[in-house]
Design an enzyme around this catalytic site. Structure first.
Site, mmCIF file in Angstrom:
data_model
loop_
_atom_site.group_PDB
_atom_site.id
_atom_site.type_symbol
_atom_site.label_atom_id
_atom_site.label_comp_id
_atom_site.label_asym_id
_atom_site.label_seq_id
_atom_site.Cartn_x
_atom_site.Cartn_y
_atom_site.Cartn_z
ATOM 1 N N PRO A 154 0.810 -1.607 -0.443
ATOM 2 C CG PRO A 154 -0.071 -0.628 2.356
ATOM 3 C CD PRO A 154 1.406 -1.947 1.444
ATOM 4 C CE1 TYR A 155 6.234 4.989 1.790
ATOM 5 C CE2 TYR A 155 7.196 4.917 -0.404
ATOM 6 C CZ TYR A 155 6.834 5.627 1.101
ATOM 7 O OH TYR A 155 8.028 5.611 1.201
#
Length: 247
Positions: A154-155
């Protein structure tokens, strides 16, 4: 200049806090551990350490209250606190996961820190700045390629979201006296988020100190009124020359 730097105990945050402190600013730096934040701040002239979990509204409110009280206000907020891909996949550079393999709790933790955290801290600080007639907010971002690279959920989405948030903050605060700008290193940086043993051979890291000159400039009189800019630290000198030429 009275400055609050979130996530200031290491990496980019510590580099910016150190540069600002050395330039004469009074700096409050935060970390989830108040003890660690205090120990790191003790090594910087005039700095203070504040406990802050950017994911928690009550923690944010307490930390901003404490910073405002101890510094006598906040002229500049540096929204920097974040966590990286290693928290969901320690081998993300060599063994990337598809988004469907990412643990739900890990996804939420990164989004809540990197995106919701920026929102919560700015939401607490901005009204105070508006009430005092002005202030500056700098949101730390990353290169755009990080936002759509395979294996970077999810970065990547968290940083794309924080960049969109920053641009909307700038639109909402236009002509209020509170400025909002984006600042990013301009490449992979040796902050601990990227495992050194997983970097392709021949690839070089930027050092966190690359953030020093642009953040000091953004805190200076020369940057008064600079608003809704996206500044890449490795290109800062050229960007500044071009800007001065235009003005």
């Amino acid at each position: 200049m009275k400055v609050l730097v979130t996530g200031g105990t290491s990496g980019l945050g510590l580099a910016m806090a150190a540069a600002l402190s050395q330039a004469g600013a009074t700096v409050a730096l935060t970390g989830r551990s108040g003890r660690r934040a205090g120990a790191v701040a003790a090594d910087l002239p005039g700095a203070v350490g504040i406990e802050l979990d950017v994911r928690d509204e009550s923690s944010v409110a307490r930390a901003v209250d404490e910073t405002w009280s101890r510094l006598g206000g906040i002229d500049l907020l540096v929204n920097n606190a974040g966590i990286g891909m290693r928290t969901v996949n320690p081998r993300f550079m060599t063994d990337p996961q598809g988004f469907w393999e990412v643990p739900v709790d890990g996804f939420r933790a990164v989004i809540e820190t990197n995106l919701t955290g920026y929102f919560l801290v700015a939401r607490e600080v901005a009204p105070r700045m508006l009430a005092t007639g002005g202030g500056r907010i700098v949101n730390i971002s990353v290169s755009r390629s990080t936002m759509y690279r395979a294996g970077f959920v999810p970065y990547g989405p968290s940083r794309a979201g924080s960049e969109a948030l920053s641009r909307i903050m700038a639109a909402d605060l236009k002509d209020t006296g509170v400025t909002v700008n984006l600042l990013l290193p301009g490449g992979a940086t040796a902050t601990g988020m990227l495992p050194p043993d997983a970097v392709p051979e021949g690839h070089r890291f930027l050092q966190p100190a690359v953030m020093g000159p642009p953040i000091v400039w953004l805190a200076s009189d020369a940057a008064a009124g600079v608003h809704d800019e996206r500044i890449v630290a490795v290109e800062f000198e050229r960007w500044l020359r071009d800007r001065n030429g235009r003005h």
